[in-house]
Design an enzyme around this catalytic site. Structure first.
Site, PDB file in Angstrom:
ATOM      1  N   SER A  80       3.308 -56.808  38.665  1.00 23.97           N
ATOM      2  CA  SER A  80       1.939 -57.646  38.256  1.00 23.97           C
ATOM      3  C   SER A  80       1.443 -57.179  37.020  1.00 23.97           C
ATOM      4  O   SER A  80       0.617 -57.992  36.111  1.00 23.97           O
ATOM      5  CB  SER A  80       0.895 -57.309  39.366  1.00 23.97           C
ATOM      6  OG  SER A  80       1.405 -57.579  40.689  1.00 23.97           O
TER       7      SER A  80
ATOM      8  N   HIS B 220       7.188 -63.121  38.589  1.00 20.82           N
ATOM      9  CA  HIS B 220       6.013 -62.481  39.496  1.00 20.82           C
ATOM     10  C   HIS B 220       5.567 -63.483  40.211  1.00 20.82           C
ATOM     11  O   HIS B 220       4.724 -64.820  40.089  1.00 20.82           O
ATOM     12  CB  HIS B 220       4.781 -62.288  38.171  1.00 20.82           C
ATOM     13  CG  HIS B 220       3.542 -61.901  38.820  1.00 20.82           C
ATOM     14  ND1 HIS B 220       2.325 -62.356  38.388  1.00 20.82           N
ATOM     15  CD2 HIS B 220       3.496 -60.940  39.873  1.00 20.82           C
ATOM     16  CE1 HIS B 220       1.528 -61.767  39.135  1.00 20.82           C
ATOM     17  NE2 HIS B 220       2.075 -60.763  39.847  1.00 20.82           N
TER      18      HIS B 220
ATOM     19  N   GLU C  29       5.205 -66.642  37.648  1.00 21.29           N
ATOM     20  CA  GLU C  29       5.115 -66.372  36.346  1.00 21.29           C
ATOM     21  C   GLU C  29       6.542 -66.018  35.811  1.00 21.29           C
ATOM     22  O   GLU C  29       6.881 -64.805  36.362  1.00 21.29           O
ATOM     23  CB  GLU C  29       4.059 -65.660  35.773  1.00 21.29           C
ATOM     24  CG  GLU C  29       2.582 -66.328  36.017  1.00 21.29           C
ATOM     25  CD  GLU C  29       1.403 -65.125  35.823  1.00 21.29           C
ATOM     26  OE1 GLU C  29       0.559 -65.645  35.200  1.00 21.29           O
ATOM     27  OE2 GLU C  29       1.327 -64.157  36.488  1.00 21.29           O
TER      28      GLU C  29
ATOM     29  N   ASN D 218      -3.515 -62.957  36.151  1.00 19.31           N
ATOM     30  CA  ASN D 218      -4.474 -61.865  36.203  1.00 19.31           C
ATOM     31  C   ASN D 218      -5.203 -61.577  34.956  1.00 19.31           C
ATOM     32  O   ASN D 218      -6.349 -61.260  34.802  1.00 19.31           O
ATOM     33  CB  ASN D 218      -3.740 -60.714  36.417  1.00 19.31           C
ATOM     34  CG  ASN D 218      -3.267 -60.604  37.923  1.00 19.31           C
ATOM     35  OD1 ASN D 218      -3.911 -61.163  38.871  1.00 19.31           O
ATOM     36  ND2 ASN D 218      -1.983 -59.693  38.163  1.00 19.31           N
TER      37      ASN D 218
HETATM   38  N1  LIG Z   1       0.623 -57.320  47.101  1.00 18.14           N
HETATM   39  C1  LIG Z   1       0.242 -58.289  46.459  1.00 18.14           C
HETATM   40  O1  LIG Z   1      -0.598 -59.229  46.369  1.00 18.14           O
HETATM   41  C2  LIG Z   1       1.334 -58.367  45.020  1.00 18.14           C
HETATM   42  C3  LIG Z   1       1.079 -59.801  44.487  1.00 18.14           C
HETATM   43  C4  LIG Z   1       2.036 -60.030  43.268  1.00 18.14           C
HETATM   44  C5  LIG Z   1       2.810 -58.910  42.748  1.00 18.14           C
HETATM   45  N2  LIG Z   1       2.879 -57.886  43.574  1.00 18.14           N
HETATM   46  C6  LIG Z   1       3.933 -56.862  43.321  1.00 18.14           C
HETATM   47  O2  LIG Z   1       4.734 -56.509  43.985  1.00 18.14           O
HETATM   48  C7  LIG Z   1       5.359 -55.115  44.000  1.00 18.14           C
HETATM   49  C8  LIG Z   1       4.990 -54.916  45.497  1.00 18.14           C
HETATM   50  O3  LIG Z   1       3.916 -54.830  46.086  1.00 18.14           O
HETATM   51  P1  LIG Z   1       3.707 -54.827  47.682  1.00 18.14           P
HETATM   52  O4  LIG Z   1       2.182 -55.316  47.648  1.00 18.14           O
HETATM   53  O5  LIG Z   1       4.579 -55.578  48.365  1.00 18.14           O
HETATM   54  O6  LIG Z   1       4.043 -53.265  47.897  1.00 18.14           O
HETATM   55  P2  LIG Z   1       4.436 -52.593  49.417  1.00 18.14           P
HETATM   56  O7  LIG Z   1       3.534 -51.315  49.155  1.00 18.14           O
HETATM   57  O8  LIG Z   1       3.851 -53.532  50.281  1.00 18.14           O
HETATM   58  O9  LIG Z   1       5.981 -52.698  49.475  1.00 18.14           O
HETATM   59  C9  LIG Z   1       6.930 -52.057  48.562  1.00 18.14           C
HETATM   60  C10 LIG Z   1       8.031 -51.595  49.434  1.00 18.14           C
HETATM   61  O10 LIG Z   1       8.955 -51.060  48.440  1.00 18.14           O
HETATM   62  C11 LIG Z   1       9.399 -50.279  49.223  1.00 18.14           C
HETATM   63  N3  LIG Z   1      10.400 -49.200  48.617  1.00 18.14           N
HETATM   64  C12 LIG Z   1       9.567 -47.961  47.879  1.00 18.14           C
HETATM   65  N4  LIG Z   1      10.644 -47.485  47.186  1.00 18.14           N
HETATM   66  C13 LIG Z   1      11.691 -47.988  47.434  1.00 18.14           C
HETATM   67  C14 LIG Z   1      12.920 -47.754  46.790  1.00 18.14           C
HETATM   68  N5  LIG Z   1      13.166 -46.542  46.203  1.00 18.14           N
HETATM   69  N6  LIG Z   1      14.030 -48.571  47.158  1.00 18.14           N
HETATM   70  C15 LIG Z   1      13.751 -49.608  48.058  1.00 18.14           C
HETATM   71  N7  LIG Z   1      12.417 -50.033  48.508  1.00 18.14           N
HETATM   72  C16 LIG Z   1      11.333 -49.220  48.344  1.00 18.14           C
HETATM   73  C17 LIG Z   1       8.496 -49.512  50.336  1.00 18.14           C
HETATM   74  O11 LIG Z   1       9.000 -49.057  51.448  1.00 18.14           O
HETATM   75  C18 LIG Z   1       7.780 -51.016  50.716  1.00 18.14           C
HETATM   76  O12 LIG Z   1       8.297 -51.578  51.949  1.00 18.14           O
HETATM   77  C19 LIG Z   1       4.377 -54.525  43.109  1.00 18.14           C
HETATM   78  O13 LIG Z   1       4.984 -54.239  41.789  1.00 18.14           O
HETATM   79  C20 LIG Z   1       3.195 -55.430  42.906  1.00 18.14           C
HETATM   80  O14 LIG Z   1       2.316 -55.204  41.834  1.00 18.14           O
HETATM   81  C21 LIG Z   1       2.123 -57.483  44.680  1.00 18.14           C
END
Ligand SMILES: NC(=O)c1ccc[n+]([C@@H]2O[C@H](COP(=O)([O-])OP(=O)(O)OC[C@H]3O[C@@H](n4cnc5c(N)ncnc54)[C@H](O)[C@@H]3O)[C@@H](O)[C@H]2O)c1
Length: 499
Positions: A119, A140, A152, A190
């Site tokens: 993000s 994104h 995006e 954002n």
């Molecule tokens: N949550 C949101 O609203 C949102 C929206 C858009 C983008 N994002 C982006 O998406 C990404 C993930 O966010 P999220 O909220 O889903 O996080 P999250 O913490 O819910 O999920 C992350 C996952 O990655 C896994 N993980 C960690 N290290 C790992 C590895 N080495 N190999 C494989 N898996 C691994 C974790 O076990 C976890 O299940 C971030 O970059 C975030 O900025 C999040």
């Protein structure tokens, strides 16, 4: 190359949704997680989502089985070898993302596209250390990925020709709407949303307006689905603060400096809905303090019998005139005639006090600005008497207007929130970062805006936006309010941004 198989790394909040989106579109998905436990947690998020779709009648059981059948839980990165595209959806930390990309670099085919769902990190920073940075792209997705249509698609200076376009085509195959942009912090949505939300916190912190009035100005006044303070609680104040930090690092200046109150609330653990308390307080996920106070419920029961209406807010003159006449209130345009209240039909680029002094009865005078929608901004000047303020609130209540209190400053409340936000959108177009249409697509599909900011600007009129911003800039000297040259050009030429 046709993309048939994808690897999704990280099946958390976003990754599980993204894996579902790919599988629903008919692609084979290899699901990779940090360990067994995380993998089964991720798959159960995905199964829960598919199960809900079945129970709501949006998916049949055989379709659910088919979709699920396309998803292969993997024991490690080696199973990404057959993927045409791999996307990482791991936590938002550069080190973790770089480690994942190093693994993908090792195991994926050299022609496979490697995507990141980051993000706020730089896609270039993620791509640079890889062996083939030309194939790295940002994709994104928005939360929840199965529902939100915006993607995006972020290209970098290192990207090979066609990689960004291939990722955008893939997004279309998924039923999404891609917006192709360069690698700048916050991309479109954002980078526009967060400074606007942060500005709302500053207005609260500096006593410019109340919490409820700030949110009402955005919803009832601007027509946005949620007020900025309620939205901050939903997104999470901690998440918002960290995005603001990234934006400040990239762009600098007051518009991108996190409000001290935002920092303090995060430091105090008041992170929003998830902690039960942020800018509002919550119980069972619902606000326990009212989000919007209705002036009509404040027990003010003595509207004036006669009012004097002066000023140039033509919208208001018609509206207020008709409503007051219907309520049996008599109106005179002559401030020399006796009346209970003088109302300045105000415009957000002109001082109400100046009009009040010109009318000769500043203590009896308030400003009223009908900014569109159901909202009226009630402007109390330094000389307005408490009795006049109360009478004006009662009048507005009787006329069925939703009222917010605004200081006698350029923009009043809704304009103070809105116009700098629109100026940010114009600057993005001016910089050649995104087209006006893409900016609007990002904000409507990504943030739920009923219209995009440039559409909103066209509705207000570039000339009016320029006048309000110029007045704000003159009053505060804040570069955040400086009208962008492109806006001045459109205003002078009488041209809208959306044709
Ligand atoms: N949550 C949101 O609203 C949102 C929206 C858009 C983008 N994002 C982006 O998406 C990404 C993930 O966010 P999220 O909220 O889903 O996080 P999250 O913490 O819910 O999920 C992350 C996952 O990655 C896994 N993980 C960690 N290290 C790992 C590895 N080495 N190999 C494989 N898996 C691994 C974790 O076990 C976890 O299940 C971030 O970059 C975030 O900025 C999040």
């Amino acid at each position: 190359m046709e993309i048939r198989e994808v690897a999704v790394v990280g099946l958390g909040t976003m990754g599980a949704g993204i894996a579902e989106v790919f599988a629903r579109a008919g692609l084979r998905v290899v699901a990779i997680e940090a360990d067994e436990a995380a993998l089964s947690r991720g798959l159960s998020i995905l199964d829960g989502s598919l199960g809900r779709a079945v129970s709501r009648g949006r998916l049949t059981s055989p379709e659910q089985d088919e979709i699920r059948g396309r998803i292969t839980p993997a024991g490690g990165f080696g199973e990404a070898a057959g993927a045409d595209l791999a996307i990482e959806v791991v936590p938002e930390q550069l080190e973790i993302k770089r480690r994942v990309f190093a693994e993908l670099d090792r195991h994926c085919r050299p022609d496979a596209i490697l995507a990141t769902n980051t993000s706020s990190l730089s896609v270039t920073d993620i791509a640079a250390p890889t062996r083939h940075p030309g194939r790295v792209v940002g994709m994104h997705f928005f939360n929840p990925a199965p529902v939100m249509r915006l993607v995006e698609v972020v290209g970098t200076v290192l990207a090979d020709d066609g990689v960004q376009a291939a990722a955008a085509d893939l997004a279309r195959r998924l039923g999404k709407t891609p917006v192709q942009v360069g690698d700048r912090a916050g991309f479109v949505a954002n980078a526009l949303l967060l400074p606007y939300l942060n500005h709302a916190v500053t207005l609260l912190e500096t006593g410019f307006a109340s919490r409820a009035d700030i949110d009402a100005a955005a919803t009832a006044g601007i027509g946005l689905p949620m007020g900025p303070l309620a939205l901050l609680d939903l997104i999470g104040l901690d998440t918002s603060l960290s995005i603001m930090e990234v934006l400040r690092e990239e762009f600098g200046g007051p518009r991108y400096t996190p409000a001290p109150l935002l920092r303090r609330l995060v430091a105090a653990g008041r992170t929003g809905r998830k902690s039960g308390r942020g800018l509002y307080q919550y119980a069972d996920g619902k606000p326990v303090s009212p989000v919007v106070t209705d002036i009509a419920n404040k027990g003010l029961t003595s509207p004036p019998a006669t009012i004097t209406l002066v000023g140039s807010g033509a919208d208001l003159e018609g509206e207020l005139g008709a409503a007051a006449a219907a309520a049996g209130i008599s109106i005179t345009p002559d401030p020399g005639q006796p009346s209970d209240l003088v109302i300045v039909a105000a415009t957000p680029d002109a001082s109400v006090l100046a009009a009040a002094l010109a009318a000769g009865r500043p203590q009896d005078t308030v400003g009223l600005h009908a900014g569109g929608g159901r909202l009226a901004e009630l402007v109390i000047t330094r000389l307005t008497s408490p009795a006049a303020a109360v009478a004006a609130q009662a009048l507005a209540g009787q006329l069925g207007l939703s009222v917010v209190l605004a200081p006698d400053r350029p923009g009043f409340l809704a304009g103070t929130l809105l116009y700098p936000h629109l100026a940010d959108a114009v600057r993005m177009v001016q910089d050649g970062y995104a087209s006006a249409a893409d900016v609007d697509t990002a904000m409507t599909l990504g943030c739920g805006y009923p219209e995009g900011p440039l559409e909103l600007l066209d509705q207000a009129g570039p000339e009016r936006a320029l006048a309000v911003l110029s007045a704000m800039y003159d009053a505060y000297g804040d570069p955040a309010f400086a009208p962008p040259p492109l806006l001045a050009e459109h205003a002078a030429a009488g041209l809208g941004f959306r044709g």
